[in-house]
Design an enzyme around this catalytic site. Sequence first.
Site, PDB file in Angstrom:
ATOM      1  N   SER A  91      10.600 -30.327   5.098  1.00 22.00           N
ATOM      2  CA  SER A  91       9.972 -31.481   4.457  1.00 22.00           C
ATOM      3  C   SER A  91       9.379 -31.224   3.082  1.00 22.00           C
ATOM      4  CB  SER A  91       8.866 -32.025   5.365  1.00 22.00           C
ATOM      5  OG  SER A  91       9.403 -32.436   6.599  1.00 22.00           O
ATOM      6  N   SER A  92       9.328 -29.979   2.642  1.00 19.08           N
ATOM      7  CA  SER A  92       8.750 -29.704   1.327  1.00 19.08           C
ATOM      8  C   SER A  92       9.533 -30.361   0.197  1.00 19.08           C
ATOM      9  CB  SER A  92       8.656 -28.189   1.102  1.00 19.08           C
ATOM     10  OG  SER A  92       9.911 -27.567   1.318  1.00 19.08           O
TER      11      SER A  92
END
Length: 728
Positions: A410-411
Amino acid sequence: MRRVKKKSSETIKYQLFKSRVSLVLVVVFLLCLLLILRLGYLQIIKGDSYQERVENAQYVEINQNVPRGQIYDRNGKLLVGNKSERAIFFTRHRNMSNQEIFNLAHELAKYITVDDQRLALRDKQDYVLNHYFDQVLRELSDEAQLLKDGAISNSDFYNESYNQLSEEFVDMLLTDKDLNVLSIYVRMIVASELNPVAVKSKGVTEEEFARVNQDLDQLDGITTGMDWTRDYKFGNTLRTIFGDVSSSEEGLPKELTEYYKSLGYSNNDRVGKSYLEFQYEDILRGTKEEVKYSTDRSGKILGQEVVRPGKPGNDLYITIDIELQKEVEKLAEHHLKSLRKLAVEAKKRNDQDNDLEWDIHPEYIDAVNIVVQDPHNGEILAMVGKRINEDGKIEDFDYGTFAVTYVPGSSVKMGTVVTGYQNDVLVPGEFLTDEPMVFQDGTEKASFFNRDSKVDVDDQEAIMVSSNVYMMKIALKLLGLEYEKNMPLPIDISENSFKLRNGLNQFGLGVSTGIDLPNEETGIAPPLTNNPGNYLDLAIGQYDTYSAMQLAQYISTVVNGGSRLQSHLAKEVREYDANDSGPIVKTFNANVLNTVQINNKELEQLHNGMFDVFNKHDQTTDRYGTGWDAFHNLEPKAAGKTGTAEAYREGNSVLNQTYLGYAPADSPDMAFSIIWPTMPMTIPFFPAQYLGKDLVEKYYELEYGQPKKKPYNYSLDEFYPRIKEGTY
């Protein structure tokens, strides 16, 4: 009627003789004339040219190696210097035969001892064939008989010997004295005429050096002098990144010979072989000394003079802060060992109590990659890779920061949001409903924070809580679709899927960062054609792979307002000065690779969302930023993004955990990326985020003089009950 008067036979013979004599005289005259013209041409027209050739036969200019430039950190601390060593050199005379070189090697072997590491089997076979031929005949008795009978030639016999003589056989015959002579010979035989090569440049003892010096007049072509070797002031720190330099004995490495020769190098030149030494060879190599040798007509050296002194290479200053680098390495080792220990303890307790539903493989916790970067100019402040080897020892893995890629999770979601802005499918502050997504083919997608309800979140909160659904709905909008329950996914997504990948590429994800090191990996980007499920995964960082270097460039681009700056290690080049820092020759300034189109309002949403990731606990909804546990107590505040990606190792489910951030949040001068690959698949996630917290605190200590703090101490009694209950 008149009678014709006939000539006598004597008269005819005489006239024929006169004609032949005249012809010979004409030929002789022409030859003499030709000789005179040729001599005139050589003396008058070509005289200067041939005179120069004669002089060149007497005087030959050659190049001598000089010390390389040194490498310093950004603050002027010496990282890589040069250390002088005694050396024995050989210069090959003109017309010097191989036998003469061998005789000299045999004589020199009485003075020095050289290791045999460079000896190939063929070298040993040649020596045995020349000095132990009778033993070879006995070993190859059948072939020896054929040779005696004339059934095979000498050449055939030698070829058969090379095929059949094993290393064990030749090693049995060769004595230590033989090996020493041969080792010296193979170093000398590669020398080109009048170009010195090092016979021994490492480990020359005082006694060896003195004995050779004493008898130089008896060792034709042998000289003594000083050579240099690289001296690494901080041990193994960044040792791989600095790279290697070929030795005097090695010269041009085999794999790089053609490359360097195309640039005008000689076989015996010392050159950079890898990483920074290779990348900045033209800066570090220096100007070699030019020597003029005088020789007699046989090619024997009579004397020499220096016509141009050598000059050491220029010094390279790099962007690394060595103090920060060393401290980050300590943190990486502490957390790597501590997390491995925590996993061992958790597995041991679970083996006893059998109360966890998660499989824990402590041996999978074996690597971490960290990059710290100045977000405003692309300078790399620290790059640390550590891994645990098969023996359980921690070793450097610095090149893993740019040469190894992972699925990050998700970064990457800020990139997805910006892509939505740019393609007019999302506006700042827009709310979308986070809900479990179900498609016609049975595909199901959901956010971790919200498994079974409908929650309206805007872009800021979507970043804070890491909403998968928000990002996937943006991805569908890029295809021209609005989500509806049980909707079919398109069969062919090739026409519009490039928008999302290109949107991530503009931040440096999946493309070269421009890092000034060879062998950078840009990652794996599988095709997006008839796989819409993978396309949705791409929106949440679950498909393409990226490196820690790419993630650092990505977060820096978000921090500085959209300028993707080339990542680089070179800061400036200074002229060599033995006593002080020399004058600046070149400065490596910030280089904008591309600009991400994003306005202030959009940028504000991203920054607010990343601030909330590290600092917000919404009392109304009881929602936390995904990095709140580790980062919320930092002062000054930091901001960033976390990520987890499902992966597999040896058929077992694992998680790649990533942590990106910048500090201070209101005026950042550092950005960082951390990748923890193949961590245990548990809920809550293994507490690897505390490395990021310790990293920021260490930066504050070094840069702002904040009090020194101890690194985070992991406690199984605190963590085990949480993974037992599966609470986040």
